[in-house]
Design a protein around this motif. Structure first.
Motif, PDB file in Angstrom:
ATOM      1  N   PRO A 265       0.831  -1.211   0.000  1.00 34.69           N
ATOM      2  CA  PRO A 265       0.000   0.000   0.000  1.00 34.69           C
ATOM      3  C   PRO A 265       0.868   1.264   0.000  1.00 34.69           C
ATOM      4  O   PRO A 265       1.924   1.314   0.648  1.00 34.69           O
ATOM      5  CB  PRO A 265      -0.802  -0.114   1.296  1.00 34.69           C
ATOM      6  N   VAL A 266       0.399   2.281  -0.722  1.00 36.64           N
ATOM      7  CA  VAL A 266       1.135   3.537  -0.861  1.00 36.64           C
ATOM      8  C   VAL A 266       0.189   4.709  -0.596  1.00 36.64           C
ATOM      9  O   VAL A 266      -0.946   4.730  -1.081  1.00 36.64           O
ATOM     10  CB  VAL A 266       1.728   3.690  -2.279  1.00 36.64           C
ATOM     11  N   LEU A 267       0.668   5.670   0.166  1.00 39.35           N
ATOM     12  CA  LEU A 267      -0.039   6.937   0.348  1.00 39.35           C
ATOM     13  C   LEU A 267       0.837   8.046  -0.200  1.00 39.35           C
ATOM     14  O   LEU A 267       1.976   8.227   0.235  1.00 39.35           O
ATOM     15  CB  LEU A 267      -0.345   7.196   1.828  1.00 39.35           C
ATOM     16  N   THR A 268       0.315   8.796  -1.170  1.00 34.78           N
ATOM     17  CA  THR A 268       1.018   9.929  -1.771  1.00 34.78           C
ATOM     18  C   THR A 268       0.309  11.215  -1.381  1.00 34.78           C
ATOM     19  O   THR A 268      -0.925  11.289  -1.422  1.00 34.78           O
ATOM     20  CB  THR A 268       1.047   9.810  -3.305  1.00 34.78           C
ATOM     21  N   THR A 269       1.086  12.218  -1.007  1.00 33.04           N
ATOM     22  CA  THR A 269       0.517  13.542  -0.752  1.00 33.04           C
ATOM     23  C   THR A 269       1.322  14.577  -1.529  1.00 33.04           C
ATOM     24  O   THR A 269       2.549  14.490  -1.634  1.00 33.04           O
ATOM     25  CB  THR A 269       0.530  13.895   0.743  1.00 33.04           C
ATOM     26  N   ALA A 294      -3.109  -1.855  -7.801  1.00 33.93           N
ATOM     27  CA  ALA A 294      -2.316  -1.076  -6.849  1.00 33.93           C
ATOM     28  C   ALA A 294      -3.211  -0.441  -5.784  1.00 33.93           C
ATOM     29  O   ALA A 294      -4.231   0.177  -6.105  1.00 33.93           O
ATOM     30  CB  ALA A 294      -1.539   0.011  -7.573  1.00 33.93           C
ATOM     31  N   GLU A 295      -2.829  -0.608  -4.527  1.00 31.46           N
ATOM     32  CA  GLU A 295      -3.517   0.073  -3.428  1.00 31.46           C
ATOM     33  C   GLU A 295      -2.767   1.378  -3.168  1.00 31.46           C
ATOM     34  O   GLU A 295      -1.894   1.459  -2.311  1.00 31.46           O
ATOM     35  CB  GLU A 295      -3.548  -0.788  -2.167  1.00 31.46           C
ATOM     36  N   HIS A 296      -3.109   2.374  -3.967  1.00 35.51           N
ATOM     37  CA  HIS A 296      -2.367   3.638  -3.965  1.00 35.51           C
ATOM     38  C   HIS A 296      -3.352   4.788  -3.787  1.00 35.51           C
ATOM     39  O   HIS A 296      -4.261   4.968  -4.598  1.00 35.51           O
ATOM     40  CB  HIS A 296      -1.612   3.785  -5.289  1.00 35.51           C
ATOM     41  N   TYR A 297      -3.163   5.553  -2.727  1.00 31.33           N
ATOM     42  CA  TYR A 297      -4.061   6.654  -2.395  1.00 31.33           C
ATOM     43  C   TYR A 297      -3.339   7.992  -2.555  1.00 31.33           C
ATOM     44  O   TYR A 297      -2.126   8.083  -2.349  1.00 31.33           O
ATOM     45  CB  TYR A 297      -4.563   6.525  -0.957  1.00 31.33           C
ATOM     46  N   LEU A 298      -4.121   9.006  -2.924  1.00 27.23           N
ATOM     47  CA  LEU A 298      -3.579  10.359  -3.094  1.00 27.23           C
ATOM     48  C   LEU A 298      -4.412  11.359  -2.309  1.00 27.23           C
ATOM     49  O   LEU A 298      -5.640  11.320  -2.330  1.00 27.23           O
ATOM     50  CB  LEU A 298      -3.607  10.758  -4.582  1.00 27.23           C
ATOM     51  N   ILE A 299      -3.705  12.273  -1.616  1.00 24.05           N
ATOM     52  CA  ILE A 299      -4.331  13.471  -1.047  1.00 24.05           C
ATOM     53  C   ILE A 299      -3.639  14.657  -1.684  1.00 24.05           C
ATOM     54  O   ILE A 299      -2.411  14.780  -1.632  1.00 24.05           O
ATOM     55  CB  ILE A 299      -4.179  13.537   0.486  1.00 24.05           C
ATOM     56  N   ILE A 300      -4.418  15.550  -2.294  1.00 22.67           N
ATOM     57  CA  ILE A 300      -3.856  16.717  -2.970  1.00 22.67           C
ATOM     58  C   ILE A 300      -4.779  17.908  -2.729  1.00 22.67           C
ATOM     59  O   ILE A 300      -5.999  17.777  -2.735  1.00 22.67           O
ATOM     60  CB  ILE A 300      -3.662  16.438  -4.482  1.00 22.67           C
ATOM     61  N   GLY A 301      -4.176  19.059  -2.490  1.00 23.57           N
ATOM     62  CA  GLY A 301      -4.963  20.248  -2.200  1.00 23.57           C
ATOM     63  C   GLY A 301      -4.143  21.501  -2.426  1.00 23.57           C
ATOM     64  O   GLY A 301      -3.063  21.464  -3.031  1.00 23.57           O
TER      65      GLY A 301
END
Length: 578
Positions: A265-269, A294-301
């Motif tokens: 798992p990947v968390l991208t910000t 892919a268990e890949h999450y993104l937080i973007i702001g």
């Protein structure tokens, strides 16, 4: 500590007494919080290769621990505090310094050894008595790159990575879309001047702007920039030897099918105004393209480079962010690790794979993938009619616009160096560019995604560097920067292989690799697309000879750039009129 750590700890005290002395206050502060710090530990990961790391443990937790690993090139005695919040929650935290930094006796080669070195350090971690054999990585900027480098040679003990504003070597640094920039040299000096981090030199913007100005006005080649600064830099010259995305860059992080093997798992910000957004989204795009599961999450702001590290600015270069955008990133990062290692609930902020803040709405939204933003794109054609430069919904293939730029003119150095680069401003730079505008919109629209398009043009050179910037012009005549991109025409179709232009021939190249942004465009506002020739003290200058751009000089600017943009050129904008 086991025997190995004790031996290296004693050796490091003898070698780095001054550094350890500086750490007294930090250790004392963490000890008050029931945390133990073992700093300046030298680990020989292979023959003649030694790296320095620090370890933070919570002695109240007697069980073997999950480990959070942070790799940094910015060696600093204060780095042991990076893992405080995680150690308080029972994690072991290892802060690793890049090979060649801190007490390491090796040569520093930025980006080049992380993939192999981190693999060996993870192997070392799993053999320690405090380790339960499970490791997660966390990192911002260079450290974010390091987390991805670790997946190049994925260790089975590495269970997850959190990648914050990750640098993409060869993608967005030290070149962006194959164009090098002068900031590269100041950064290299920051990390190579000594074994620690030379922030005093790096933050001396008067010095560096003077260097950039001397180089720009002198007209010497870009490869002479380090000499102009008064100090040659081996790393700078090595990078300039690789203007294509070649094997040198590919060796640093996963490439194509490598991503298919990344099943953790990947968390991208990242942020809309993060200088390394292109790197962060490159990893996300490649990972989800080559690994469909892919268990890949993104937080973007609405954040800059420091924002995703927790330093969110309420007023970002003139733009006041929505209250809902002020999230607690550090809390989310802890929740993520607890989700992976302790089977806690997934962070509440992760409603779907792509989580983005719609500026101007005070709302967070989510989608399943970045490709979902491509479905709502609308073509706008660049036209010049009756003295006006317009964005129209229908092409006029017989129509064209002309832009002439004299690359010999360096009288604009001070003006360019003093540009504010605000997000919101009362004026925009109008030299060496053309600006195309829509009519004001008669209702609110939502812009979410990345602009793209196709440029149909001719130019009297074998190559040219261009930039594209997208603005909102408000009803009260304010200008809000939304997104931008630069492109070297000869690499626009393939960053790995250069294809020169034929002077005077009509050609088409893609417009891509722009920055992602999400904003509500209010009724009465219009959108503006700026197209210009890249000529600045902050960027390598492409004189269009077709030779190595790093070796071109002002002598190659024997005639101005004559650019003709045809009316079937279009920009695709991700607009939601609902």
């Amino acid at each position: 500590m086991n025997f190995i750590i004790k031996i290296f700890f004693i050796i490091s005290i003898l070698v780095g007494l001054n550094i350890s002395a500086q750490n007294k206050d930090i250790r004392a502060s963490l000890k008050k919080e029931n945390l133990m710090v073992y700093d300046s530990i030298n680990v020989e990961i292979r023959k003649d290769v030694t790296v320095t790391l620090s370890l933070v443990l919570n002695p109240l937790n007697k069980e073997t621990k999950n480990t959070i690993l942070i790799n940094t090139i910015y060696a600093d005695v204060n780095n042991v505090a990076l893992g405080k919040s995680f150690a308080k929650e029972g994690y072991a935290v290892v802060v690793l310094n890049t090979r060649g930094k801190y007490l390491s006796g090796n040569v520093l080669d930025p980006f080049e050894h992380e993939a192999e070195d981190i693999h060996e350090v993870i192997n070392w971690i799993t053999k320690q008595e405090w380790s339960n054999g499970k490791v997660g990585m966390l990192g911002h900027s260079y450290s974010g790159f390091s987390a991805w480098a670790a997946t190049k040679k994925l260790h089975p003990a590495l269970k997850t990575i959190i990648s914050q504003a990750a640098v993409g070597p060869g993608v967005d640094f030290p070149m962006r879309n194959n164009i090098f920039f002068t900031y590269t040299l100041s950064w290299l000096n920051r990390v190579t001047n000594n074994k620690m981090t030379d922030n005093a030199d790096f933050n001396n913007w008067k010095k560096w702007n003077a260097v950039y100005k001397r180089w720009y006005e002198s007209g010497v080649s870009f490869s002479k920039l380090d000499s102009v600064s008064g100090k040659t830099n081996v790393g700078f010259q090595r990078w300039l030897d690789h203007p294509s995305y070649d094997d040198y860059w590919k060796s640093m992080v996963p490439y194509k099918d490598d991503f298919a093997k990344i099943n953790i798992p990947v968390l991208t910000t990242t942020g809309y105004y993060d200088a390394d957004q292109l790197g962060a989204l490159y990893y996300l795009n490649e990972h989800t393209f080559y690994n469909k599961n892919a268990e890949h999450y993104l937080i973007i702001g609405p954040y800059d480079h420091q924002g995703v590290e927790g330093a969110i600015k309420s007023n970002l270069r003139g733009y006041t962010i929505d209250p809902v955008a002020k999230i607690n990133f550090n809390k989310i990062y802890l929740e993520w690790f607890n989700y992976i290692f302790k089977n806690d609930d997934k962070p509440e902020a992760l409603k779907n794979k792509i989580n983005y803040q719609l500026m101007g709405s005070n709302e967070w939204r989510s989608k399943a993938s970045l490709s979902d933003f491509e479905h709502q794109k609308m073509k706008w054609y660049l036209n010049h009619k009756n003295g006006q430069f317009l964005l129209l919904t229908k092409p006029d293939r017989k129509n064209f616009s002309t832009l002439t730029v004299d690359l010999k003119d360096r009288t604009d150095a001070n003006e360019l160096l003093n540009l504010k680069y605000n997000i919101v401003d009362n004026e925009i730079y109008r030299k060496n560019n053309l600006i195309y505008t829509t009519e004001p919109f008669d209702k609110d629209i939502d812009f979410s995604g990345r602009f793209s398009g196709e440029l149909t043009f001719s130019v009297n050179k074998k190559d040219v560097d261009l930039y594209f910037s997208l603005f909102e012009k408000t009803a009260d005549n304010k200008y809000i920067l939304l997104s931008s991109c630069v492109t070297r025409a000869s690499y626009a179709k393939n960053r790995e292989q250069r294809s020169l232009l034929i002077p005077g021939k009509k050609e088409s190249i893609p417009i891509n690799n722009s920055e992602f942004v999400s904003k509500r465009i209010p009724k009465g506002s219009s959108l503006m697309v700026m197209v210009g020739v890249n000529k600045s003290p902050f960027w390598q200058i492409n004189y269009g000879t077709g030779g190595d751009v790093s070796n071109e000089t002002l002598k190659d600017a024997y005639e101005p750039v004559d650019l003709r943009i045809f009316g079937n050129t279009y920009i695709e904008l991700p607009l939601d009129f609902n």
